[in-house]
Every structure is written in structure tokens, then in C-alpha cells.
Enzyme design. Structure first.
Site, mmCIF file in Angstrom:
data_model
loop_
_atom_site.group_PDB
_atom_site.id
_atom_site.type_symbol
_atom_site.label_atom_id
_atom_site.label_comp_id
_atom_site.label_asym_id
_atom_site.label_seq_id
_atom_site.Cartn_x
_atom_site.Cartn_y
_atom_site.Cartn_z
ATOM 1 N N GLY A 46 0.833 -1.196 0.000
ATOM 2 C CA GLY A 46 0.000 0.000 0.000
ATOM 3 C C GLY A 46 0.868 1.245 0.000
ATOM 4 N N GLN A 51 2.970 9.997 1.286
ATOM 5 C CA GLN A 51 4.268 9.308 1.226
ATOM 6 C C GLN A 51 5.064 9.696 -0.015
ATOM 7 O OE1 GLN A 51 2.481 5.209 2.144
ATOM 8 N NE2 GLN A 51 4.508 5.113 3.065
ATOM 9 N N CYS A 89 6.253 -0.161 6.875
ATOM 10 C CA CYS A 89 5.848 0.992 6.079
ATOM 11 C C CYS A 89 7.021 1.435 5.213
ATOM 12 C CB CYS A 89 5.449 2.116 7.030
ATOM 13 S SG CYS A 89 4.953 3.636 6.206
ATOM 14 N N LEU A 90 6.750 1.753 3.958
ATOM 15 C CA LEU A 90 7.826 2.186 3.061
ATOM 16 C C LEU A 90 8.484 3.475 3.554
ATOM 17 C CD1 LEU A 90 6.147 1.437 -0.397
ATOM 18 C CD2 LEU A 90 7.862 0.070 0.804
ATOM 19 N N HIS A 131 -3.897 1.042 7.969
ATOM 20 C CA HIS A 131 -2.561 1.647 7.936
ATOM 21 C C HIS A 131 -2.525 2.826 6.953
ATOM 22 C CE1 HIS A 131 2.012 1.235 7.764
ATOM 23 N NE2 HIS A 131 1.744 2.002 6.723
ATOM 24 N N GLU A 132 -3.032 2.593 5.748
ATOM 25 C CA GLU A 132 -2.964 3.648 4.723
ATOM 26 C C GLU A 132 -3.869 4.826 5.074
ATOM 27 O OE1 GLU A 132 -0.540 3.505 2.815
ATOM 28 O OE2 GLU A 132 -0.110 1.387 3.052
ATOM 29 N N HIS A 135 -2.296 7.280 7.357
ATOM 30 C CA HIS A 135 -1.380 8.216 6.689
ATOM 31 C C HIS A 135 -2.100 9.501 6.280
ATOM 32 C CE1 HIS A 135 2.492 6.217 6.169
ATOM 33 N NE2 HIS A 135 1.925 5.113 5.726
HETATM 34 NI NI NI Z 1 2.838 3.282 5.560
#
Ligand code: NI
Length: 158
Positions: A46, A51, A89-90, A131-132, A135
Site C-alpha cells: 500500500g 508518502q 511501512c515504506l 494503515h494507509e 497516513h
Molecule cells: Ni505506511
């Protein structure tokens, strides 16, 4: 289509609330395409617009590698149960930690054509949605980690 630079924890853009999208302009379509490319390139499940430095309420999710969801202005409207597991998480490279999330979520969102849809999810997809969406309100999973934030390599070896 292009790979965008993924912002990392510590950058202000990851701690801000995002704005709703009113229409999918060519620029927004390009952003969505780039987000998908960037997610696949990084082997993530995701990615949220902040991000890649854009404060808009857009996320892309694909937990199987062949079933991408584009979620514009998403909202969780129902949730139940719980699941506990490692999350990453990226924007927090090389790290992982245990987070408790709902076991089931129902969400509403708009697709790339601004058509509303509903999605019901369990397991990894439910986790990814939570999670997304966090953000989009400026929150990272590290705020919810139970116990230490660990190196992903160590956890993979266990
Ligand atoms: Ni993330």
C-alpha cells in the site's frame, strides 16, 4: 508513469492531514499511476499520497500483487474484532513492529472515475486499509507499535 521518491519518517509531510479530492484531473490520474508504480517497485502492499509528498486523500493498496484498489477520499464505516501482527511501512525502511488492528473493516471510497464503492476486508487487506488511511491523517504505524520497533531482517530470520 514514473517512480516517485518515497518520503521517510521525520519529514513534515507525513504528519499532516490531507485534503479531500474533488475531481480526478489528468494531474491526479498521473499521481495515482505513479503511486501504483512506486508501490510495486518498492514491493509494498500500500501507499498513501503523503508518502510521495502530496497532501491529498488518495491511497493505493494491493495485497496480492494483482488486485489493486485505488481509494479516493476513503472512510472506514464499520469495524470489528482484532488482529495482532507485524506491520511495516515504506516510509520507515527496514523496520517492523507489532500493531493491533481491527479484524474486519468496511470502507467506502471513490475509484479513479469518482464512482463510489464499498469494500469489506479481513486479514492483511483490513490491516492495509487501516494503515494507509492513518497516513491521510498524518499518522504512522510506529505510534501504535506494541513493544519495540525492530529491524525487519531480524524478525524475518525468526
Ligand atoms: Ni505506511
Amino acid at each position: 508513469m514514473a517512480i516517485r521518491n518515497v518520503r521517510e519518517m521525520g519529514e513534515d509531510v507525513l504528519n499532516k492531514a490531507c485534503k479531500e479530492v474533488r475531481e480526478v484531473t489528468p494531474r491526479i490520474q498521473e499521481l495515482i499511476d505513479d503511486m501504483l508504480d512506486t508501490m510495486y517497485e518498492s514491493a509494498g502492499v500500500g501507499l498513501a499520497a503523503p508518502q510521495v509528498g502530496i497532501l491529498k486523500r488518495i491511497v493505493v493498496i494491493d495485497v496480492t500483487g494483482e488486485d489493486p484498489y485505488v481509494m479516493i477520499n476513503p472512510k472506514i464505516i464499520e469495524q470489528s474484532g482484532e488482529q495482532r501482527g507485524y506491520e511495516a511501512c515504506l516510509s520507515v525502511p527496514g523496520k517492523t513492529g507489532i500493531v493491533t488492528r481491527p479484524g474486519y473493516v468496511k470502507a467506502v471510497a471513490y475509484n479513479e472515475n469518482m464512482e463510489p464503492y464499498e469494500i469489506e476486508a479481513t486479514e492483511l487487506l483490513a490491516r492495509a486499509i487501516c494503515h494507509e488511511l492513518d497516513h491521510l491523517d498524518g499518522h504512522l504505524y510506529v505510534e501504535k507499535v506494541e513493544g519495540p520497533l525492530r529491524n525487519s531482517e531480524e524478525v524475518e530470520e525468526e
